[in-house]
Motif scaffolding. Structure first.
Motif, PDB file in Angstrom:
ATOM      1  N   LEU A  28       0.816  -1.212   0.000  1.00 53.32           N
ATOM      2  CA  LEU A  28       0.000   0.000   0.000  1.00 53.32           C
ATOM      3  C   LEU A  28       0.856   1.271   0.000  1.00 53.32           C
ATOM      4  O   LEU A  28       0.564   2.205  -0.767  1.00 53.32           O
ATOM      5  N   PRO A  29       1.913   1.371   0.816  1.00 51.09           N
ATOM      6  CA  PRO A  29       2.766   2.565   0.729  1.00 51.09           C
ATOM      7  C   PRO A  29       3.318   2.792  -0.685  1.00 51.09           C
ATOM      8  O   PRO A  29       3.347   3.928  -1.172  1.00 51.09           O
ATOM      9  N   ALA A  30       3.742   1.722  -1.339  1.00 48.65           N
ATOM     10  CA  ALA A  30       4.278   1.860  -2.693  1.00 48.65           C
ATOM     11  C   ALA A  30       3.217   2.377  -3.646  1.00 48.65           C
ATOM     12  O   ALA A  30       3.492   3.230  -4.509  1.00 48.65           O
ATOM     13  N   ASP A  31       1.993   1.878  -3.511  1.00 44.08           N
ATOM     14  CA  ASP A  31       0.925   2.307  -4.406  1.00 44.08           C
ATOM     15  C   ASP A  31       0.590   3.781  -4.196  1.00 44.08           C
ATOM     16  O   ASP A  31       0.382   4.529  -5.168  1.00 44.08           O
ATOM     17  N   VAL A  32       0.516   4.215  -2.944  1.00 43.86           N
ATOM     18  CA  VAL A  32       0.263   5.637  -2.656  1.00 43.86           C
ATOM     19  C   VAL A  32       1.348   6.497  -3.284  1.00 43.86           C
ATOM     20  O   VAL A  32       1.067   7.513  -3.941  1.00 43.86           O
ATOM     21  N   PHE A  33       2.588   6.098  -3.095  1.00 40.58           N
ATOM     22  CA  PHE A  33       3.728   6.856  -3.609  1.00 40.58           C
ATOM     23  C   PHE A  33       3.695   6.913  -5.135  1.00 40.58           C
ATOM     24  O   PHE A  33       3.891   7.979  -5.738  1.00 40.58           O
ATOM     25  N   ALA A  34       3.434   5.778  -5.775  1.00 39.91           N
ATOM     26  CA  ALA A  34       3.401   5.738  -7.241  1.00 39.91           C
ATOM     27  C   ALA A  34       2.255   6.577  -7.790  1.00 39.91           C
ATOM     28  O   ALA A  34       2.426   7.321  -8.776  1.00 39.91           O
ATOM     29  N   ARG A  35       1.086   6.467  -7.180  1.00 46.64           N
ATOM     30  CA  ARG A  35      -0.067   7.245  -7.650  1.00 46.64           C
ATOM     31  C   ARG A  35       0.193   8.742  -7.533  1.00 46.64           C
ATOM     32  O   ARG A  35      -0.185   9.518  -8.425  1.00 46.64           O
ATOM     33  N   TYR A  36       0.807   9.149  -6.434  1.00 44.10           N
ATOM     34  CA  TYR A  36       1.133  10.572  -6.306  1.00 44.10           C
ATOM     35  C   TYR A  36       2.060  11.025  -7.430  1.00 44.10           C
ATOM     36  O   TYR A  36       1.825  12.065  -8.061  1.00 44.10           O
ATOM     37  N   HIS A  37       3.133  10.278  -7.665  1.00 47.70           N
ATOM     38  CA  HIS A  37       4.117  10.717  -8.651  1.00 47.70           C
ATOM     39  C   HIS A  37       3.544  10.735 -10.068  1.00 47.70           C
ATOM     40  O   HIS A  37       3.949  11.571 -10.891  1.00 47.70           O
ATOM     41  N   ARG A  38       2.606   9.860 -10.362  1.00 44.98           N
ATOM     42  CA  ARG A  38       1.951   9.947 -11.668  1.00 44.98           C
ATOM     43  C   ARG A  38       1.169  11.254 -11.773  1.00 44.98           C
ATOM     44  O   ARG A  38       1.212  11.929 -12.805  1.00 44.98           O
ATOM     45  N   LEU A  39       0.436  11.602 -10.712  1.00 46.92           N
ATOM     46  CA  LEU A  39      -0.316  12.857 -10.724  1.00 46.92           C
ATOM     47  C   LEU A  39       0.608  14.071 -10.768  1.00 46.92           C
ATOM     48  O   LEU A  39       0.247  15.113 -11.313  1.00 46.92           O
ATOM     49  N   ALA A  40       1.802  13.927 -10.205  1.00 50.41           N
ATOM     50  CA  ALA A  40       2.778  15.022 -10.218  1.00 50.41           C
ATOM     51  C   ALA A  40       3.471  15.156 -11.573  1.00 50.41           C
ATOM     52  O   ALA A  40       4.289  16.063 -11.757  1.00 50.41           O
ATOM     53  N   GLY A  41       3.165  14.238 -12.495  1.00 49.34           N
ATOM     54  CA  GLY A  41       3.710  14.353 -13.844  1.00 49.34           C
ATOM     55  C   GLY A  41       4.993  13.582 -14.077  1.00 49.34           C
ATOM     56  O   GLY A  41       5.636  13.762 -15.123  1.00 49.34           O
ATOM     57  N   ASN A  42       5.382  12.734 -13.122  1.00 48.04           N
ATOM     58  CA  ASN A  42       6.616  11.969 -13.289  1.00 48.04           C
ATOM     59  C   ASN A  42       6.354  10.648 -14.015  1.00 48.04           C
ATOM     60  O   ASN A  42       5.218  10.182 -14.105  1.00 48.04           O
ATOM     61  N   GLU A  43       7.427  10.050 -14.529  1.00 47.13           N
ATOM     62  CA  GLU A  43       7.349   8.803 -15.279  1.00 47.13           C
ATOM     63  C   GLU A  43       7.580   7.643 -14.309  1.00 47.13           C
ATOM     64  O   GLU A  43       8.718   7.344 -13.956  1.00 47.13           O
TER      65      GLU A  43
END
Length: 545
Positions: A28-43
């Motif tokens: 779950l921590p990894a998913d939260v982190f990944a979802r944020y970075h996608r919204l922040a515009g990162n690859e």
């Protein structure tokens, strides 16, 4: 500027159901982190998979009278069902049983061998004279020499987290027959971990922003003196050794091949996309960042062994951060799949809605210390925080707008209270981003809930239900302002609550970036249904008893 972000997540052993400790500790921590970075515009490239090798699988398969392949496939399917139910946003969740993984592992082995970081040694290994076979480490149990725990395994103590060799155990016993094993000579390949003592020490000194317990643990290992590690075992299940030196009946051992899964999964993802070289953007790019989400028992593998293996291979980026979590405990005992302690993910999903479970666990992520979890505590957080603060807020604003207009109305001129609320939500959204960037995920969630509470305070102060009679235009302005604030809060909660975030798409639009979106006048608003269901706390207390 977009940054390549590798989110590498611990590979679960396909030897049994995963519990809430695993979910809160890594997935779950990894998913939260990944979802944020996608919204922040990162690859973002988020990868993991089922670890189908190693003795936990063979031990369980032997006990059930089935093959390791049958057992690992059963639990791989279960993991996939769990991830789908929880909406874990993998780019690829694969397994170590693929031809691709075997090929990538053998390539790394040969590179290490060529570079002089692997050598062959005669060593003594425990042998079960009754079963007439050598015993890999997980086939041996005994007393931990460090903490005295009586059920330590031959590779690690679950109680104190120390990595062990079978010969370290006090009063060892065979898991197959229960007899005391005897030492016999056998040949194996060793990875020369000691060669990397100074390079690892220098690299650890450059780490900024790591959690203190992770950095201290890794430095302590280096300071104690790194020991060369055997990387083959007397097994017939696992990655085949790509050279014939040891003869039949031996395989590359799981601790060496499992961490290579991050690289092999990245290559598999690229191949599936039809861009076989795309993995290099995350692994050979000095501007890329990589984050390894694991539990604290995996710190040595990801902060010591894997960086050494990458150094020994050459040309690949070392971890940017290893934000290892502490343990989740249940009634004071560490959650453990092998010992049957803790609620499994499947069991929890029978009781709690997926987003409600995600919220309660995220609010209790064990980022700095062990965290005890009970059914009642999960239920309390759902009812008193998620439902009361966020679910009820969304429901009452949408209900009033639906009743009065059935759509987003035109508003009058805004007052200072309105603009101050939107400024507060925007500020808290920016602060939440800062927390998540630092992998302070509990704080990120708390900041989003603070924003939700700010909207509740605003509504209680402005009372649009009372304004409806005296100043309907002002009432509309307050409600639309609250809806725009909700749109911002929703962005902050989107990495944590993906299911219910999407349910608001018809009114607020899809969340596509880390910024508060505009709410469009005239958007239809249907009669809302509650985002979350309150749970029966009395029933949960009984379950904890």
């Amino acid at each position: 500027m977009s940054t390549p972000i590798l989110v590498a997540v611990a590979w679960p052993y396909a030897s049994g159901s995963r519990h809430l400790g695993h979910l809160a500790g890594a997935y779950l921590p990894a998913d939260v982190f990944a979802r944020y970075h996608r919204l922040a515009g990162n690859e973002v490239l988020m990868v993991s998979g089922s670890d189908v090798h190693g003795t936990p699988i063979t031990v369980r398969a032997d006990a059930e009278g089935i093959s390791p392949a049958e057992l690992s496939e059963r639990y791989h399917r279960e993991f996939l069902a769990n991830w789908e139910a929880l909406d874990i946003s993998w780019d690829l969740f694969t397994s170590t049983g693929t031809e691709n993984h075997h090929r990538v592992t053998q390539d790394m082995f040969l590179r290490h061998l060529e570079n002089g970081y692997i050598d062959k040694r005669t060593t003594q290994q425990y042998y079960d004279p009754t079963a007439e076979r050598f015993l890999p480490d997980r086939y041996i149990e005994g007393t931990c020499p460090h903490c005295g725990y009586g059920e330590a395994r031959g590779d690690q103590c679950d109680n104190c987290g120390r990595t062990l060799d079978p010969t370290d155990l006090v009063e060892p016993r065979s898991k197959i027959t229960g007899v005391t094993p005897v030492l016999r000579d056998t040949e194996h390949f060793y990875f020369r971990l000691s060669d990397f003592t100074e390079p690892l020490r220098a690299w650890l000194d450059t780490r900024v922003g790591w959690r203190r317990h992770v950095l201290n643990f890794a430095r302590g290992w280096v300071d104690e003196g790194l020991q060369d590690r055997p990387i083959t075992r007397d097994l017939d299940w696992g990655v085949e050794i790509p050279v014939p030196d040891l003869g039949p009946g031996k395989r590359i051992y799981v601790w060496y091949d499992a961490v290579i899964g991050y690289l092999s999964a990245s290559k598999e993802w690229a191949q599936r996309r039809g861009e076989p070289e795309a993995w290099r953007h995350w692994w050979e790019n000095p501007d890329a960042r990589s984050y390894y989400f694991v539990g604290k028992d995996n710190i040595p593998f990801h902060a010591i062994f894997w960086p050494a293996m990458l150094l020994g291979y050459g040309g690949l980026q070392l971890p940017t951060d290893v934000p290892a979590n502490q343990y989740v405990t249940f009634k004071g005992g560490k959650a453990s799949a092998s010992r049957g302690i803790g609620l499994t993910i499947g069991e929890a999903l029978e009781v709690f809605e997926p987003d409600a479970l995600r919220y309660a666990l995220a609010a209790s992520f064990p980022e700095q210390s062990d965290t005890d979890v009970t059914m009642a505590e999960i239920g309390r957080r759902i009812n008193e925080e998620l439902v009361a603060t966020w679910g009820n807020l969304v429901n009452r604003v949408l209900s009033m707008l639906h009743k009065q207009h059935g759509a987003v109305p035109v508003t009058g001129e805004r007052q200072s209270a309105d603009t101050e609320l939107l400024a507060t939500v925007d500020e808290l959204l920016a602060r939440g981003a800062e927390h998540i960037e630092r992998v302070e995920l509990r704080a990120g969630l708390r900041t989003a809930m603070d924003a939700a509470q700010a909207v509740n305070v605003y509504l209680n102060a402005t009372e649009p239900w009372a304004l409806r009679r005296s100043d309907p235009e002002r009432a509309d302005t307050v409600l639309v302002t609250a809806l725009e604030a909700i749109a911002g809060v929703r962005v902050g909660l989107a990495p944590y609550l993906p299911h219910t975030t999407r349910r608001l798409d018809p009114v607020l639009g899809e969340v596509t970036s880390w910024s508060r979106p505009e709410v469009r006048v005239g958007t239809p608003i249907d009669r809302p249904s509650p985002l979350f269901t309150k749970v029966d706390l009395a029933e949960l207390v009984d379950d904890d008893a």
